[in-house]
Structure formats: structure tokens, C-alpha cells
Design a protein around this motif. Structure first.
Motif, PDB file in Angstrom:
ATOM      1  N   PRO A   4      50.408  -7.946  74.985  1.00  9.79           N
ATOM      2  CA  PRO A   4      50.561  -8.783  76.180  1.00  9.79           C
ATOM      3  C   PRO A   4      49.252  -8.901  76.946  1.00  9.79           C
ATOM      4  CG  PRO A   4      51.463  -6.604  76.578  1.00  9.79           C
ATOM      5  CD  PRO A   4      51.075  -6.638  75.130  1.00  9.79           C
ATOM      6  N   VAL A   5      49.031 -10.044  77.564  1.00  5.04           N
ATOM      7  CA  VAL A   5      47.824 -10.271  78.362  1.00  5.04           C
ATOM      8  C   VAL A   5      48.184 -11.060  79.609  1.00  5.04           C
ATOM      9  CG1 VAL A   5      46.163 -10.193  76.453  1.00  5.04           C
ATOM     10  CG2 VAL A   5      47.273 -12.361  77.041  1.00  5.04           C
TER      11      VAL A   5
ATOM     12  N   PHE B 167      45.592  -4.401  78.734  1.00  7.45           N
ATOM     13  CA  PHE B 167      45.596  -3.116  79.436  1.00  7.45           C
ATOM     14  C   PHE B 167      46.107  -2.042  78.495  1.00  7.45           C
ATOM     15  CE2 PHE B 167      47.332   0.115  82.357  1.00  7.45           C
ATOM     16  CZ  PHE B 167      46.229   0.304  83.178  1.00  7.45           C
ATOM     17  N   ILE B 168      45.462  -0.872  78.529  1.00  2.00           N
ATOM     18  CA  ILE B 168      45.857   0.250  77.690  1.00  2.00           C
ATOM     19  C   ILE B 168      46.550   1.293  78.573  1.00  2.00           C
ATOM     20  CG2 ILE B 168      45.087   1.939  76.000  1.00  2.00           C
ATOM     21  CD1 ILE B 168      44.531  -1.011  75.262  1.00  2.00           C
ATOM     22  N   PRO B 169      47.875   1.366  78.553  1.00  2.00           N
ATOM     23  CA  PRO B 169      48.588   2.293  79.438  1.00  2.00           C
ATOM     24  C   PRO B 169      48.223   3.757  79.227  1.00  2.00           C
ATOM     25  CG  PRO B 169      50.096   0.654  78.540  1.00  2.00           C
ATOM     26  CD  PRO B 169      48.803   0.520  77.788  1.00  2.00           C
ATOM     27  N   ASP B 170      47.850   4.128  77.998  1.00  4.16           N
ATOM     28  CA  ASP B 170      47.612   5.538  77.685  1.00  4.16           C
ATOM     29  C   ASP B 170      46.409   6.112  78.419  1.00  4.16           C
ATOM     30  OD1 ASP B 170      49.572   6.081  75.216  1.00  4.16           O
ATOM     31  OD2 ASP B 170      48.720   4.075  75.051  1.00  4.16           O
TER      32      ASP B 170
ATOM     33  N   MET C 101      44.735   0.381  69.850  1.00  3.39           N
ATOM     34  CA  MET C 101      45.050   1.245  70.979  1.00  3.39           C
ATOM     35  C   MET C 101      46.469   1.023  71.498  1.00  3.39           C
ATOM     36  SD  MET C 101      41.570   1.073  73.247  1.00  3.39           S
ATOM     37  CE  MET C 101      40.092   1.977  72.790  1.00  3.39           C
ATOM     38  N   THR C 102      46.908  -0.221  71.494  1.00  5.50           N
ATOM     39  CA  THR C 102      48.219  -0.561  72.046  1.00  5.50           C
ATOM     40  C   THR C 102      49.356  -0.011  71.203  1.00  5.50           C
ATOM     41  OG1 THR C 102      47.358  -2.584  73.073  1.00  5.50           O
ATOM     42  CG2 THR C 102      49.739  -2.478  72.694  1.00  5.50           C
ATOM     43  N   HIS C 103      49.256  -0.159  69.887  1.00  5.39           N
ATOM     44  CA  HIS C 103      50.410   0.134  69.027  1.00  5.39           C
ATOM     45  C   HIS C 103      50.318   1.449  68.257  1.00  5.39           C
ATOM     46  CE1 HIS C 103      51.784  -3.869  69.886  1.00  5.39           C
ATOM     47  NE2 HIS C 103      50.736  -4.433  69.294  1.00  5.39           N
TER      48      HIS C 103
END
Length: 547
Positions: free
Chosen positions: A250-251, A274-277, A329-331
Motif C-alpha cells: 500500500p502507498v 511505510f515499513i511498520p516493523d 521488508m513489507t512481506h
């Protein structure tokens, strides 16, 4: 079939020891990237029969959990999953086939879409003379720290240094001035797929920040601003499509602040991931309206229909291999890559599981059935890998393909042969289902689409949960400390943004900046004030710490 892998856990530990995804604190001196030490190849002991456990097998997987140390996890993952290898020059990386094939998917999708708009591909040299580079003052100042220079040829010092392109505006526009003479020469819409070099950066991170990277850069010229404005948003929609439709990331679409816009541009639009981690924003891709600034500098002037003179309106836009890093990074998880089916080099891996006691004719029949499944699925444009290796256990092979992120694993064992079924295992959730042979050709494509949709939905839910709407400084800082973005009303002034960046920096984290001013804006209450300065608010901005 893939070659036998080598032991990766020990290799990763030494190769990535000092690589950190997070940038250093403000003012900290950049650290050097250590070259990985040469590794001795470790020989594997063949299995004694296809179904027996090996006493000593190559260890797969990651030694670091994503939640424990995100930086180390990412650094391990990109090496262990065979996406990159380190190169002798710090900040440069070798893109291995598993990574490059994903970039090719992005290339094909984007290239097909821009060609529908009338964009043509071209290629311009990578070298720029110093005089030409300095033509546009604001532009060159924005890139000056990143420019690499060629100063020596063989044993001789060059009379004039030659720059290696950090971007190609100054390479291309002198020739646009030659080619564009009349309104009939417009629009001129060119794109090139190439590499660029940007030498100065805070910290090397594979895909995210490197000295050399691959990208596309589009450069277009129009007779009117309206045409240029329209294209800016069309291209930005394509960039959003790359992230959301292909990479399941998502963006947010929006406009950059004046402080963050492209040097020399009238305005810059962006897609922000955005990278939540780790609580970091990532600029995904940008589409700039350059206005008439560059056309005036380079003399790109044309005769109008009413025989007057006008300078062209120009755009430039670019997407890089950073997009792959954002997807990883996201998945990715503690088992390795988790690849969205639309970009996965192989969407299905079929693993036959004969018993060590199986008769030769039974093994042959199983392998023939695997070949039949492969042919059937490939006829439906499914990208299929088969793993017939008998010197590794089924469990080892499962781990190997999980590490590489293949969306679906198809298992075929003796009982499956008897029942005429297969087992389909999803990489993203681990869920398994039994599918009759006559339904495999239809069920697998359906499941791939479901996985793609589910991955985007999951990532979107996490992304949305990381956006906090705030109106005060304390709430703003609390959002940052929660590793979230902050949507806040602000005065839209460079001085305020610079002040926020300084005040929000801590001993452990860099200061925040505007990621974008989202196109989709909540209503701004009457009398709303800037969260940071107390001045009248002009809009809502999305803020965060970023790469």
C-alpha cells in the motif's frame, strides 16, 4: 531445477555483520561497509534414499527474527534468499537472477503502460560535462554531494573532469532544444531504462540505498502546463499500480513539500510506502512537473500555432529497484521471502515425495505426473518450478523454497498418487488444501489471485493502523515513538518543517519530516492551527521518520 544450495547461515553472519537498515543519527559520521570474507564451499552428504532424514544437512533459514532485530533480519534475508551478493565496492550489490527477474516483471508492466500513452524508449550516455551539469544551478546544488567524477584516463589526468549521471535532465535537455522547434514537435515523450550513480549517502542498504541502482527515468515536454499536469498524475497512478497491483504494497499518493521537492522542479508528486516493523517511511517513486525552469535554462523553445514563441513545459519521473526492497521488508517473515504471485519468478514449486521403498516404476509414474502438472499449468501462464532432487529430504526442500518465497508449494506423495490428489500449501499463511488432479489447472490460478489480494489486504490493514491523526506536538511525538506516521495540520512553511526535524530528533532516532501532503485530505476545521508552530494551518501533511 535450481543447483544444490550451499550453507548460508554461516555465510550470512559474516557478510552482513555491520550492515544496518536504520540510518545513523543526525550528525553521525557514515560507517564503512565491510567486505564479506571469502567463504569455503561446504560439501553436502547425499541422503541415503529419498525419504530418509539426513543426519547432517545444510542449515537453511534465518538466524534472526524480524521482530527481534529488523536490520539484521533484512540483511540476512537478501543474501540467504539469493537476491544479492556483495561486491568489492562498498554500497554496490550484485542483483542475482531471483531479484532481477522480479525487476523485469516491473519493467514489462510499467513499460507497456507508458507506451500506451505514447512514450518511447531511448538511451542517452552516462557521462556529463561539468559545464552542462552546472547549467541549472538549483538542480546541480541538490545533487552536488552525490556526483561521482571521472578525473583520470589510463595514466593521464583529464583536462576536464566528467560527471557520471546522478539523473539525466542535464544530459538530455540540450538535445531537446535541438529537436523541438515547433508546436508540431510536441509532445516529446521519452523514457530510458538505465543505471545511475549517486555516491554520497548515509548508510548502504541493499535495494533501499546504494551507490549504483537501476531505474527508469521519463523526460517529457509539452506545449501547455495542463498537458504536463495531466501526465504527472497519470504516471503517479502507474507507480501506485506497481506497488499495489504487482508488489501488494500500500502507498499514499501526494505532493512533496517545497523543502522535499525535486531540485529545480515546479512541484513533485510521490507515492509513499511505510515499513511498520521499524517505523520508517520510504519514498516509493516520484513524478515531477519541472514547469518551464529547465526549458528556459536549456533554450527549449518552440513556435506556437499563432507564430509566437514559448518555452516547453516539462516533466520527469522515476522508479527504481528500491521498490523491490520495500516489498521484501513489507512481506518477508522469519522463514524468508514472501513473494506476491504477480512478481514471483516462480509462482508454484512442485515437489514429488517418493518413499525410499518405492519401486522404480512408481517413482517414474510420480515424476511423469509432475511433468504433466507442470505442462498444464504453464499452458495457463503459471510460472512453475519442479524439484526432483533426491539428495535432500522433503522438509529441507520445503524450507529452501519457503526461504525463496514461492507463493504455492505443490506436494505429490504416494498417497496422493493413490487418491489422485495433490496438496497445495500457501507460503503467505501456511494453509494447506487437497485438490483433485482434474481441478489443479483451475484451482492454482484462482489461489494465486487470492494470495495476491490477501497479501495486499493484510499489508493495507497494517499500513492504515500506523497512521495517527494528531493536532498537538505531544501527540505527534507519541505517534513517532509508536513507530507510526502522523497526519497533522501544519502551516506549510519550510522553516516549520526544518524546526520539526530538529525538535523531533532523539538520541536513538532521526528527526521526522513530511512524507507528503496527501491528495486525499480530511476536512480542515475552521481555525485549525499548525501542530508545531501554532500558525494557521493550510493543509494536512503526513509526517514520519524515513529512509
Amino acid at each position: 531445477m535450481s543447483p544444490d544450495p550451499v550453507a548460508v547461515e554461516e555465510v550470512v553472519a559474516e557478510q552482513v555483520a555491520d550492515l544496518c537498515v536504520a540510518a545513523p543519527a543526525e550528525g553521525e559520521k557514515p560507517k564503512k561497509e565491510k567486505k564479506p570474507k571469502p567463504q569455503k564451499e561446504k560439501k553436502e552428504k547425499p541422503a541415503q534414499g529419498g525419504g530418509k532424514e539426513l543426519k547432517k544437512e545444510t542449515q537453511l533459514g534465518l538466524s534472526t527474527k524480524k521482530a527481534d532485530d529488523f536490520s539484521k533480519w533484512y540483511s540476512e534475508l537478501v543474501v540467504a534468499s539469493e537476491l544479492i551478493s556483495y561486491y568489492d565496492v562498498s554500497g554496490c550489490y550484485i542483483l542475482r537472477p531471483w531479484a532481477f527477474s522480479m525487476w523485469e516483471v516491473v519493467q514489462r508492466w510499467f513499460d507497456d503502460n507508458i507506451k500506451k500513452l505514447g512514450v518511447q524508449n531511448a538511451y542517452f550516455p552516462m557521462f556529463i560535462t561539468e559545464d552542462v551539469l552546472n547549467t541549472e544551478k538549483d538542480h546541480v546544488e541538490g545533487f552536488a554531494p552525490e556526483v561521482a567524477w571521472v578525473t583520470r584516463a589510463g595514466n593521464s589526468e583529464m583536462d576536464k573532469p566528467i560527471a557520471i549521471r546522478p539523473t539525466s535532465e542535464t544530459v538530455m535537455y540540450p538535445y531537446y532544444a535541438q529537436w523541438i522547434r515547433s508546436h508540431r514537435d510536441l509532445p516529446l515523450r521519452l523514457n530510458q531504462w538505465t543505471n545511475v550513480v549517486r555516491w554520497e549517502f548515509k548508510y548502504p542498504t541493499p535495494f533501499i540505498r546504494s551507490r549504483e541502482f537501476l531505474w527508469q527515468e521519463g523526460h517529457t515536454a509539452f506545449a501547455t502546463q495542463a498537458e504536463a499536469d495531466t501526465e504527472v498524475r497519470q504516471i503517479l497512478d502507474f507507480y501506485a499500480g506497481v506497488y499495489q497491483e504487482l508488489l501488494a504494497v500500500p502507498v499514499t499518493q501526494g505532493q512533496k513539500s517545497d523543502k522535499e521537492k525535486f531540485a529545480g522542479a515546479l512541484y513533485t508528486t510521490t507515492v509513499e510506502a511505510f515499513i511498520p516493523d521499524n517505523g520508517r517511511g520510504v519514498q516509493g517513486a516520484t513524478s515531477h512537473c519541472l514547469g518551464q525552469n529547465f526549458s528556459k535554462m536549456f533554450g527549449i523553445e518552440f513556435e506556437t500555432e499563432d507564430h509566437g514563441k514559448s518555452h516547453a513545459w516539462q516533466n520527469s519521473w522515476g522508479l527504481t529497484t528500491r521498490s523491490l526492497g520495500v516489498m521484501i521488508m513489507t512481506h518477508g517473515d522469519d522463514k524468508g521471502l514472501v513473494l506476491p504471485p504477480r512478481v514471483a519468478p516462480k509462482q508454484v514449486v512442485i515437489i514429488p515425495i517418493p518413499k525410499s521403498s518405492s519401486a522404480p516404476e512408481q517413482v517414474a509414474a510420480m515424476f511423469e505426473q509432475v511433468k504433466a502438472f507442470k505442462a498444464s499449468l504453464e499452458s495457463s501462464s503459471v510460472r512453475v518450478e519442479t524439484d526432483y532432487r533426491t539428495n535432500y529430504t522433503p522438509g529441507w526442500k520445503y524450507n529452501h523454497w519457503e526461504l525463496r518465497g514461492v507463493p504455492i508449494r505443490m506436494e505429490l506423495g504416494p498417497k496422493d498418487m493413490d487418491n489422485k490428489t495433490v496438496v497445495l500449501a500457501r507460503r503467505d499463511t501456511g494453509a494447506k488444501e487437497f485438490v483433485p488432479w482434474d481441478q489443479v489447472a483451475t484451482r492454482v490460478p484462482e489461489l494465486l489471485e487470492q494470495i495476491q489480494a490477501d497479501m495486499l489486504a493484510k499489508a493495507k490493514a497494517r499500513y492504515d493502523a500506523c497512521v495517527e491523526t494528531v493536532t498537538t506536538w505531544d501527540a505527534f511525538m507519541a505517534a513517532l515513538n509508536n513507530k507510526h506516521m502522523a497526519l497533522a495540520p501544519w502551516a506549510d512553511e519550510e522553516e516549520v518543517e526544518e524546526d520539526v526535524k530538529k525538535r523531533s530528533a532523539t538520541a536513538d532516532a532521526m528527526g521526522a519530516k513530511t512524507l507528503c501532503i496527501p491528495f486525499e485530505q480530511p476536512p480542515l476545521p475552521e481555525g485549525a492551527v499548525c501542530f508545531a508552530s501554532g500558525k494557521p494551518a493550510k493543509n494536512w501533511a503526513l509526517w514520519g521518520r524515513s529512509y
